[in-house]
Write a protein that holds these residues in place. Structure first.
Motif, PDB file in Angstrom:
ATOM      1  N   LEU A 127       5.400   5.569  37.390  1.00  0.00           N
ATOM      2  CA  LEU A 127       6.212   5.709  36.184  1.00  0.00           C
ATOM      3  C   LEU A 127       5.480   6.494  35.104  1.00  0.00           C
ATOM      4  CD1 LEU A 127       8.770   5.000  34.566  1.00  0.00           C
ATOM      5  CD2 LEU A 127       7.637   2.874  33.885  1.00  0.00           C
ATOM      6  N   LEU A 128       4.186   6.237  34.949  1.00  0.00           N
ATOM      7  CA  LEU A 128       3.403   6.872  33.895  1.00  0.00           C
ATOM      8  C   LEU A 128       2.919   8.269  34.278  1.00  0.00           C
ATOM      9  CD1 LEU A 128       1.260   3.792  32.838  1.00  0.00           C
ATOM     10  CD2 LEU A 128       3.203   4.753  31.590  1.00  0.00           C
ATOM     11  N   GLY A 129       3.090   8.644  35.542  1.00  0.00           N
ATOM     12  CA  GLY A 129       2.576   9.933  35.982  1.00  0.00           C
ATOM     13  C   GLY A 129       1.062   9.957  36.029  1.00  0.00           C
ATOM     14  N   GLY A 130       0.466   8.859  36.484  1.00  0.00           N
ATOM     15  CA  GLY A 130      -0.983   8.755  36.552  1.00  0.00           C
ATOM     16  C   GLY A 130      -1.569   9.476  37.755  1.00  0.00           C
ATOM     17  N   THR A 131      -2.875   9.348  37.901  1.00  0.00           N
ATOM     18  CA  THR A 131      -3.581  10.021  38.986  1.00  0.00           C
ATOM     19  C   THR A 131      -4.618   9.084  39.594  1.00  0.00           C
ATOM     20  OG1 THR A 131      -5.237  10.923  37.453  1.00  0.00           O
ATOM     21  CG2 THR A 131      -3.330  12.321  37.954  1.00  0.00           C
ATOM     22  N   VAL A 132      -5.038   9.409  40.808  1.00  0.00           N
ATOM     23  CA  VAL A 132      -6.124   8.706  41.479  1.00  0.00           C
ATOM     24  C   VAL A 132      -7.182   9.736  41.851  1.00  0.00           C
ATOM     25  CG1 VAL A 132      -6.799   7.281  43.451  1.00  0.00           C
ATOM     26  CG2 VAL A 132      -4.548   6.963  42.390  1.00  0.00           C
ATOM     27  N   CYS A 195      10.135  -1.485  36.235  1.00  0.00           N
ATOM     28  CA  CYS A 195       9.384  -1.287  34.991  1.00  0.00           C
ATOM     29  C   CYS A 195       9.972  -0.087  34.257  1.00  0.00           C
ATOM     30  CB  CYS A 195       7.893  -1.109  35.249  1.00  0.00           C
ATOM     31  SG  CYS A 195       7.420   0.194  36.402  1.00  0.00           S
ATOM     32  N   ALA A 196       9.893  -0.126  32.934  1.00  0.00           N
ATOM     33  CA  ALA A 196      10.571   0.886  32.121  1.00  0.00           C
ATOM     34  C   ALA A 196       9.709   1.309  30.942  1.00  0.00           C
ATOM     35  CB  ALA A 196      11.906   0.344  31.606  1.00  0.00           C
ATOM     36  N   VAL A 197       9.868   2.569  30.549  1.00  0.00           N
ATOM     37  CA  VAL A 197       9.311   3.097  29.302  1.00  0.00           C
ATOM     38  C   VAL A 197      10.429   3.793  28.556  1.00  0.00           C
ATOM     39  CG1 VAL A 197       7.690   4.689  28.228  1.00  0.00           C
ATOM     40  CG2 VAL A 197       6.994   3.427  30.254  1.00  0.00           C
ATOM     41  N   VAL A 198      10.643   3.395  27.306  1.00  0.00           N
ATOM     42  CA  VAL A 198      11.640   4.024  26.442  1.00  0.00           C
ATOM     43  C   VAL A 198      10.930   4.527  25.189  1.00  0.00           C
ATOM     44  CG1 VAL A 198      13.705   3.681  25.035  1.00  0.00           C
ATOM     45  CG2 VAL A 198      13.541   2.615  27.297  1.00  0.00           C
ATOM     46  N   THR A 199      11.172   5.788  24.838  1.00  0.00           N
ATOM     47  CA  THR A 199      10.548   6.405  23.671  1.00  0.00           C
ATOM     48  C   THR A 199      11.618   6.811  22.673  1.00  0.00           C
ATOM     49  OG1 THR A 199       8.761   7.265  25.078  1.00  0.00           O
ATOM     50  CG2 THR A 199       9.002   8.240  22.889  1.00  0.00           C
ATOM     51  N   LEU A 200      11.388   6.502  21.401  1.00  0.00           N
ATOM     52  CA  LEU A 200      12.328   6.832  20.329  1.00  0.00           C
ATOM     53  C   LEU A 200      11.812   7.999  19.514  1.00  0.00           C
ATOM     54  CD1 LEU A 200      13.176   3.250  18.999  1.00  0.00           C
ATOM     55  CD2 LEU A 200      14.249   4.506  20.890  1.00  0.00           C
ATOM     56  N   ASP A 201      12.730   8.765  18.902  1.00  0.00           N
ATOM     57  CA  ASP A 201      12.308   9.808  17.978  1.00  0.00           C
ATOM     58  C   ASP A 201      12.168   9.227  16.573  1.00  0.00           C
ATOM     59  OD1 ASP A 201      14.885   9.575  16.930  1.00  0.00           O
ATOM     60  OD2 ASP A 201      15.635  11.378  17.920  1.00  0.00           O
ATOM     61  N   ASP A 202      11.922  10.087  15.593  1.00  0.00           N
ATOM     62  CA  ASP A 202      11.695   9.606  14.222  1.00  0.00           C
ATOM     63  C   ASP A 202      12.936   8.975  13.609  1.00  0.00           C
ATOM     64  OD1 ASP A 202       9.090  10.437  14.353  1.00  0.00           O
ATOM     65  OD2 ASP A 202       9.458  12.378  13.381  1.00  0.00           O
ATOM     66  N   ARG A 210      12.615   6.211  31.225  1.00  0.00           N
ATOM     67  CA  ARG A 210      12.328   6.299  32.657  1.00  0.00           C
ATOM     68  C   ARG A 210      12.111   4.902  33.208  1.00  0.00           C
ATOM     69  NH1 ARG A 210       9.614  10.729  35.023  1.00  0.00           N
ATOM     70  NH2 ARG A 210       7.851   9.394  35.629  1.00  0.00           N
ATOM     71  N   VAL A 211      12.433   4.743  34.473  1.00  0.00           N
ATOM     72  CA  VAL A 211      12.156   3.483  35.156  1.00  0.00           C
ATOM     73  C   VAL A 211      11.505   3.776  36.499  1.00  0.00           C
ATOM     74  CG1 VAL A 211      14.105   2.296  34.068  1.00  0.00           C
ATOM     75  CG2 VAL A 211      14.395   3.360  36.314  1.00  0.00           C
ATOM     76  N   ALA A 212      10.780   2.795  37.015  1.00  0.00           N
ATOM     77  CA  ALA A 212      10.273   2.826  38.382  1.00  0.00           C
ATOM     78  C   ALA A 212      10.663   1.513  39.040  1.00  0.00           C
ATOM     79  CB  ALA A 212       8.765   3.023  38.410  1.00  0.00           C
ATOM     80  N   CYS A 213      11.132   1.602  40.266  1.00  0.00           N
ATOM     81  CA  CYS A 213      11.680   0.439  40.960  1.00  0.00           C
ATOM     82  C   CYS A 213      10.768   0.004  42.100  1.00  0.00           C
ATOM     83  CB  CYS A 213      13.074   0.751  41.500  1.00  0.00           C
ATOM     84  SG  CYS A 213      14.227   1.380  40.251  1.00  0.00           S
ATOM     85  N   VAL A 214      10.693  -1.302  42.282  1.00  0.00           N
ATOM     86  CA  VAL A 214       9.826  -1.940  43.267  1.00  0.00           C
ATOM     87  C   VAL A 214      10.682  -2.571  44.357  1.00  0.00           C
ATOM     88  CG1 VAL A 214       8.207  -3.857  43.590  1.00  0.00           C
ATOM     89  CG2 VAL A 214       8.006  -2.381  41.587  1.00  0.00           C
ATOM     90  N   SER A 215      10.234  -2.461  45.602  1.00  0.00           N
ATOM     91  CA  SER A 215      10.871  -3.137  46.750  1.00  0.00           C
ATOM     92  C   SER A 215      12.249  -2.602  47.099  1.00  0.00           C
ATOM     93  CB  SER A 215      10.973  -4.651  46.514  1.00  0.00           C
ATOM     94  OG  SER A 215       9.714  -5.266  46.655  1.00  0.00           O
ATOM     95  N   VAL A 221      10.241   4.068  43.383  1.00  0.00           N
ATOM     96  CA  VAL A 221      11.363   4.963  43.078  1.00  0.00           C
ATOM     97  C   VAL A 221      11.405   5.188  41.571  1.00  0.00           C
ATOM     98  CG1 VAL A 221      13.859   5.288  43.217  1.00  0.00           C
ATOM     99  CG2 VAL A 221      12.650   4.117  45.079  1.00  0.00           C
ATOM    100  N   VAL A 222      11.124   6.403  41.133  1.00  0.00           N
ATOM    101  CA  VAL A 222      11.103   6.735  39.707  1.00  0.00           C
ATOM    102  C   VAL A 222      12.398   7.459  39.354  1.00  0.00           C
ATOM    103  CG1 VAL A 222       9.912   7.982  37.871  1.00  0.00           C
ATOM    104  CG2 VAL A 222       8.589   6.901  39.708  1.00  0.00           C
ATOM    105  N   VAL A 223      13.048   6.990  38.292  1.00  0.00           N
ATOM    106  CA  VAL A 223      14.327   7.578  37.869  1.00  0.00           C
ATOM    107  C   VAL A 223      14.246   7.901  36.376  1.00  0.00           C
ATOM    108  CG1 VAL A 223      16.831   7.321  37.787  1.00  0.00           C
ATOM    109  CG2 VAL A 223      15.516   6.139  39.569  1.00  0.00           C
ATOM    110  N   ASP A 224      14.489   9.162  36.031  1.00  0.00           N
ATOM    111  CA  ASP A 224      14.544   9.598  34.629  1.00  0.00           C
ATOM    112  C   ASP A 224      15.984   9.442  34.150  1.00  0.00           C
ATOM    113  OD1 ASP A 224      14.588  10.931  32.184  1.00  0.00           O
ATOM    114  OD2 ASP A 224      13.156  12.439  32.830  1.00  0.00           O
ATOM    115  N   VAL A 225      16.190   8.544  33.190  1.00  0.00           N
ATOM    116  CA  VAL A 225      17.551   8.292  32.687  1.00  0.00           C
ATOM    117  C   VAL A 225      17.705   8.746  31.235  1.00  0.00           C
ATOM    118  CG1 VAL A 225      17.962   6.383  34.281  1.00  0.00           C
ATOM    119  CG2 VAL A 225      16.913   5.906  32.051  1.00  0.00           C
ATOM    120  N   GLY A 226      16.739   9.522  30.752  1.00  0.00           N
ATOM    121  CA  GLY A 226      16.812   9.967  29.360  1.00  0.00           C
ATOM    122  C   GLY A 226      18.061  10.762  29.060  1.00  0.00           C
ATOM    123  N   GLY A 227      18.499  11.590  30.020  1.00  0.00           N
ATOM    124  CA  GLY A 227      19.685  12.400  29.791  1.00  0.00           C
ATOM    125  C   GLY A 227      20.942  11.588  29.630  1.00  0.00           C
TER     126      GLY A 227
END
Length: 293
Positions: A127-132, A195-202, A210-215, A221-227
């Motif tokens: 979800l966060l776009g991390g790296t290993v 799990c979800a991350v929601v960002t607001l503007d000013d 965005r959300v990422a789904c488990v199981s 499964v990452v889904v961008d729902v911002g649009g």
């Protein structure tokens, strides 16, 4: 049951560990926390000829937080990361991982390498776009989460490589995070989770979601729902419709614990709850603080 015979290696620094891994190649397995590997050995689901125990490589037991994110070393235990990382979504996820005894021994990076699609931490990294970061004798490489999880219980780690750290970026300013899941018992693997991350503007309108789904798939499964939120205030968003769009991106399978239809139902309910929770947190004063303090 008892594990099959293996040769135990106990390197004391990273260089020695990489030397051993280069020597044993595909016949070796890395032992860190062992909370997944040891049961697999005992059930004869894994039978490596060599076990490379990195628990004496103290340089890997690190948690390095910053404003941009947190880097977690290969020997950092779940409980240590929960205390030290200062990362809101990581903290929320780690509280759902198994039980305190497991979290005191299991490692965050080990969970990522194990790549169980029912586990919480792969979903967070995705979800966060991390790296290993993967190291081998003579070099290293960074692998993005989107390429790291290859399939169920399968990661991008190649023979001779050691996952030495994982990087979890912080959510953007004025963000909220949430993790919701349903399990048969607290501490069990989730039947479904989101799990979800929601960002607001000013103007406190939805800027990103965005959300990422488990199981509900072979990998997170990452889904961008911002649009779908159209930069509207959270109170005016049809979260049920957004959750339906998330549901349509998943293809869960049934098993003895839950049918595919039930998992599909759960992911919609949990997506709606997690997005609402994250949006609510983002609107609070501490939503702009990545550490959630």
């Amino acid at each position: 049951m008892k594990p099959p015979p293996f040769e135990h290696h106990a390197p004391r620094d990273l260089g020695e560990a990489l030397d051993v891994l280069a020597e044993v190649g595909p016949h070796g397995k890395v032992l860190a926390g062992g909370q997944s590997l040891i049961p697999m050995l005992n059930m004869r689901l894994a039978a490596p000829e060599h076990l490379v125990d990195i628990n004496r490589v103290e340089s890997l037991a690190t948690v390095d937080p910053s404003a941009e994110g947190v880097t977690v070393g290969a020997l950092a235990r779940h409980s240590q990361v929960e205390r030290q990382a200062g990362h809101p979504l990581l903290r929320q996820a780690l509280r759902l991982v198994a039980h305190p005894v497991i979290r005191n021994r299991g490692t965050v990076v080990g969970s990522l390498v194990h790549a169980d699609p029912a586990a919480e931490l792969p979903a967070v990294l995705a979800l966060l776009g991390g790296t290993v970061r993967l190291a081998r004798l003579g070099g290293s490489r960074e692998v993005a989460a989107a390429e790291f999880f290859v399939g169920p219980m399968e990661s991008a780690v190649q023979p001779g490589e050691l996952a030495v750290s994982a990087y979890f970026p912080s959510p953007p300013p004025r963000s909220g995070t949430a993790f919701r899941e349903v399990a048969r018992r607290h501490g069990d693997y989730a039947l479904a989770g989101v799990c979800a991350v929601v960002t607001l503007d000013d103007d406190l309108r939805i800027a990103a979601a965005r959300v990422a789904c488990v199981s509900v798939g072979p990998v997170p499964v990452v889904v961008d729902v911002g649009g779908l939120c159209e930069r509207r205030p959270a109170s005016t968003v049809d979260w049920a419709a957004v959750a339906q769009a998330v549901r349509e991106e998943t293809e869960p399978e049934g098993d003895i614990h839950a049918s595919a239809a039930y998992r599909l139902h759960l992911v919609g309910v949990l997506a709606e709850q997690a997005l609402k929770d994250a949006a609510r947190e983002a609107a609070e004063p501490w939503g702009s603080d990545p550490a959630g303090t």
